[in-house]
Design an enzyme around this catalytic site. Structure first.
Site, PDB file in Angstrom:
ATOM      1  N   CYS A 118       0.827  -1.226   0.000  1.00 35.33           N
ATOM      2  CA  CYS A 118       0.000   0.000   0.000  1.00 35.33           C
ATOM      3  C   CYS A 118       0.853   1.264   0.000  1.00 35.33           C
ATOM      4  O   CYS A 118       0.374   2.336  -0.363  1.00 35.33           O
ATOM      5  CB  CYS A 118      -0.939   0.012   1.196  1.00 35.33           C
ATOM      6  SG  CYS A 118      -2.006  -1.428   1.241  1.00 35.33           S
ATOM      7  N   HIS A 258      -3.766   7.005   1.927  1.00 34.44           N
ATOM      8  CA  HIS A 258      -4.124   5.682   1.430  1.00 34.44           C
ATOM      9  C   HIS A 258      -5.508   5.338   1.969  1.00 34.44           C
ATOM     10  O   HIS A 258      -5.775   5.499   3.160  1.00 34.44           O
ATOM     11  CB  HIS A 258      -3.089   4.654   1.880  1.00 34.44           C
ATOM     12  CG  HIS A 258      -3.525   3.241   1.642  1.00 34.44           C
ATOM     13  ND1 HIS A 258      -4.071   2.837   0.445  1.00 34.44           N
ATOM     14  CD2 HIS A 258      -3.535   2.158   2.465  1.00 34.44           C
ATOM     15  CE1 HIS A 258      -4.389   1.558   0.555  1.00 34.44           C
ATOM     16  NE2 HIS A 258      -4.070   1.127   1.749  1.00 34.44           N
ATOM     17  N   ASN A 288     -10.402  -0.401  -0.757  1.00 34.45           N
ATOM     18  CA  ASN A 288      -8.950  -0.293  -0.611  1.00 34.45           C
ATOM     19  C   ASN A 288      -8.305  -0.867  -1.871  1.00 34.45           C
ATOM     20  O   ASN A 288      -8.413  -2.060  -2.139  1.00 34.45           O
ATOM     21  CB  ASN A 288      -8.521  -1.080   0.635  1.00 34.45           C
ATOM     22  CG  ASN A 288      -7.022  -1.081   0.868  1.00 34.45           C
ATOM     23  OD1 ASN A 288      -6.243  -0.710  -0.015  1.00 34.45           O
ATOM     24  ND2 ASN A 288      -6.620  -1.513   2.048  1.00 34.45           N
TER      25      ASN A 288
HETATM   26  O1  UT7 Z   1      -4.204  -1.519   3.399  1.00 29.77           O
HETATM   27  C1  UT7 Z   1      -3.720  -2.418   4.381  1.00 29.77           C
HETATM   28  C2  UT7 Z   1      -4.631  -3.615   4.467  1.00 29.77           C
HETATM   29  N1  UT7 Z   1      -5.808  -3.285   5.195  1.00 29.77           N
HETATM   30  C3  UT7 Z   1      -6.008  -3.693   6.440  1.00 29.77           C
HETATM   31  O2  UT7 Z   1      -5.174  -4.363   6.999  1.00 29.77           O
HETATM   32  C4  UT7 Z   1      -7.300  -3.326   7.112  1.00 29.77           C
HETATM   33  C5  UT7 Z   1      -7.140  -2.663   8.444  1.00 29.77           C
HETATM   34  N2  UT7 Z   1      -8.152  -3.095   9.357  1.00 29.77           N
HETATM   35  C6  UT7 Z   1      -9.461  -2.768   9.228  1.00 29.77           C
HETATM   36  O3  UT7 Z   1      -9.841  -2.029   8.330  1.00 29.77           O
HETATM   37  C7  UT7 Z   1     -10.444  -3.344  10.236  1.00 29.77           C
HETATM   38  O4  UT7 Z   1      -9.735  -3.949  11.289  1.00 29.77           O
HETATM   39  C8  UT7 Z   1     -11.427  -4.384   9.597  1.00 29.77           C
HETATM   40  C9  UT7 Z   1     -12.413  -3.643   8.703  1.00 29.77           C
HETATM   41  C10 UT7 Z   1     -10.646  -5.422   8.801  1.00 29.77           C
HETATM   42  C11 UT7 Z   1     -12.234  -5.083  10.693  1.00 29.77           C
HETATM   43  O5  UT7 Z   1     -12.906  -4.130  11.496  1.00 29.77           O
HETATM   44  P1  UT7 Z   1     -12.824  -4.248  13.099  1.00 29.77           P
HETATM   45  O6  UT7 Z   1     -13.673  -3.186  13.643  1.00 29.77           O
HETATM   46  O7  UT7 Z   1     -11.364  -4.247  13.462  1.00 29.77           O
HETATM   47  O8  UT7 Z   1     -13.536  -5.624  13.349  1.00 29.77           O
HETATM   48  P2  UT7 Z   1     -12.951  -6.914  14.096  1.00 29.77           P
HETATM   49  O9  UT7 Z   1     -11.920  -7.569  13.263  1.00 29.77           O
HETATM   50  O10 UT7 Z   1     -12.615  -6.513  15.483  1.00 29.77           O
HETATM   51  O11 UT7 Z   1     -14.236  -7.848  14.109  1.00 29.77           O
HETATM   52  C12 UT7 Z   1     -15.400  -7.517  14.871  1.00 29.77           C
HETATM   53  C13 UT7 Z   1     -16.452  -8.595  14.653  1.00 29.77           C
HETATM   54  C14 UT7 Z   1     -15.896 -10.019  14.785  1.00 29.77           C
HETATM   55  O12 UT7 Z   1     -16.899 -10.810  15.408  1.00 29.77           O
HETATM   56  P3  UT7 Z   1     -16.822 -11.144  16.965  1.00 29.77           P
HETATM   57  O13 UT7 Z   1     -15.514 -11.846  17.168  1.00 29.77           O
HETATM   58  O14 UT7 Z   1     -16.901  -9.823  17.667  1.00 29.77           O
HETATM   59  O15 UT7 Z   1     -18.033 -12.008  17.178  1.00 29.77           O
HETATM   60  C15 UT7 Z   1     -15.727 -10.463  13.361  1.00 29.77           C
HETATM   61  O16 UT7 Z   1     -15.824 -11.855  13.204  1.00 29.77           O
HETATM   62  O17 UT7 Z   1     -16.972  -8.504  13.317  1.00 29.77           O
HETATM   63  C16 UT7 Z   1     -16.884  -9.781  12.676  1.00 29.77           C
HETATM   64  N3  UT7 Z   1     -16.680  -9.566  11.245  1.00 29.77           N
HETATM   65  C17 UT7 Z   1     -17.692  -9.377  10.381  1.00 29.77           C
HETATM   66  N4  UT7 Z   1     -19.018  -9.335  10.532  1.00 29.77           N
HETATM   67  C18 UT7 Z   1     -19.774  -9.082   9.433  1.00 29.77           C
HETATM   68  C19 UT7 Z   1     -15.509  -9.523  10.584  1.00 29.77           C
HETATM   69  N5  UT7 Z   1     -15.742  -9.279   9.279  1.00 29.77           N
HETATM   70  C20 UT7 Z   1     -17.083  -9.191   9.123  1.00 29.77           C
HETATM   71  C21 UT7 Z   1     -17.908  -8.941   8.015  1.00 29.77           C
HETATM   72  N6  UT7 Z   1     -19.241  -8.888   8.203  1.00 29.77           N
HETATM   73  N7  UT7 Z   1     -17.426  -8.726   6.770  1.00 29.77           N
END
Ligand code: UT7
Length: 331
Positions: A118, A258, A288
């Site tokens: 990125c 980004h 992204n």
């Molecule tokens: O450019 C570099 C690459 N990009 C990245 O590395 C992305 C950076 N990170 C992010 O943008 C965010 O961390 C994400 C968008 C990937 C995730 O958001 P978050 O607020 O950090 O969510 P989380 O990973 O803490 O997950 C929260 C909950 C989990 O469920 P539990 O464990 O609380 O029951 C996940 O399993 O949301 C669940 N979850 C989803 N639910 C519905 C994860 N993905 C999804 C989904 N739809 N697509």
């Protein structure tokens, strides 16, 4: 022995290309266990563009490059160097930049790829601007291009909602030929202790592709979203504060980060003394697009007149590696 006199470097033209095919959150609801509400709230993404079958990264790169060349009024034969930043190259070997060079007819140029995920576009911009400043090249094409849809696991809801395809390009030249924007400075950094935060586990020399790696879907992007989130917010704040320290905030015309996650951008902005309308946002429409996100957003901002002459343009990126970078431009 005297020091080499460095030339000032400017941006002569910009261009971008995104596929016409749209993948909406509703479409993803039918593919994985997710909802439009979750995706919008957690990322700000509403839709992303996906390349058609038969098209690839070099096609998008060539289209963006041709638009940048037209804007710069430069012919492909005047280009001395083609740099392509990508995490989704057409092939591992040879460099995608060579395919782009042939497609656009930049027959006099050297070509190489820049691999910094990125942060790739800003790494390529920093490299290209040094070729121009040292007299090693007169005109450099700097491209960020991705077909992330080809390396995305559409059964993994934690990653597949994020990524899209696109390409953006700029033409660099000595400032006297390029009245549009002067690159004042670039910064780059890395922390390889986060190597496995965002990666494709297999298909390289460490773990060559095999029936097992393909069955385990190790040829797709994997990420540890929460770790990346924390790193991205703090790094973005540090980069913006560090780069803008010598300037008055009123000099800042636009910040183009980004496009990683709208919450990351908002969280960083909250900790900075910058109004929301200075932030260029495309993530709602394109998701992204890794190395393509900054040059696409820059081109759209330039064409829409949101880049104000005389003001500062700040580009800032972070991503796999971990890597980060910034570029400060006076338009
Ligand atoms: O450019 C570099 C690459 N990009 C990245 O590395 C992305 C950076 N990170 C992010 O943008 C965010 O961390 C994400 C968008 C990937 C995730 O958001 P978050 O607020 O950090 O969510 P989380 O990973 O803490 O997950 C929260 C909950 C989990 O469920 P539990 O464990 O609380 O029951 C996940 O399993 O949301 C669940 N979850 C989803 N639910 C519905 C994860 N993905 C999804 C989904 N739809 N697509």
């Amino acid at each position: 022995m005297g020091a080499v006199a460095l030339r000032r470097v400017g941006i002569l033209g910009t261009g971008s290309a995104v596929p016409s095919r749209v993948l909406t959150n509703r479409d993803l609801e039918r593919m994985v266990d997710t909802t439009d509400e979750w995706i919008v709230q957690r990322t700000g993404i509403r839709e992303r563009r996906i390349v058609d079958e038969g098209k690839t990264t070099s096609d998008l790169a060539a289209e963006a490059a041709e638009k940048a060349l037209a804007a710069a009024e430069v012919s492909p034969r005047e280009i001395d160097l083609v740099l392509v930043a990508t995490a989704s190259p057409d092939h591992l070997v040879p460099p995608t930049s060579c395919r782009v060079q042939a497609k656009i007819g930049a027959s006099r140029s050297a070509a190489f790829d820049v691999g910094a995920a990125c942060s790739g576009f800003l790494t390529a911009l920093a490299t290209g601007s040094r070729f121009v400043s040292t007299g090693g090249a007169e005109r450099v094409l700097v491209i960020g291009a991705e077909c992330l849809s080809r390396i995305t696991d559409y059964t993994d809801r934690t990653s597949c909602i994020l990524f899209g395809d696109g390409a953006g390009a700029t033409v660099l030249a000595p400032l006297e030929r390029a009245p549009r924007g002067e690159i004042l400075e670039t910064r780059l950094g890395a922390d390889g202790t986060g190597y496995e935060f965002i990666w494709i586990p297999s298909g390289g020399a460490a773990r060559p592709a095999s029936a097992e790696t393909v069955a385990a879907k190790e040829h797709f992007l994997r990420l540890r979203g929460r770790e990346v989130f924390k790193f991205a917010v703090s790094r973005m704040v540090e980069l913006i504060e560090g780069t803008l320290a010598p300037y008055d905030p009123s000099e800042v015309g636009i910040v183009i980060p980004h496009q990683v996650n709208l919450r990351i951008l908002d969280a960083a902005l909250e900790r900075l003394d910058l109004p929301r309308d200075r932030l260029e946002v495309t993530i709602d429409r394109y998701g992204n697009t890794s190395a393509a996100s900054i040059p696409v957003a820059l081109d759209e901002a330039v064409r829409a007149g949101r880049v104000v002459p005389g003001k500062l343009v700040l580009l800032v990126a972070f991503g796999a590696g971990l890597t980060w970078g910034s570029a400060l431009i006076r338009w």
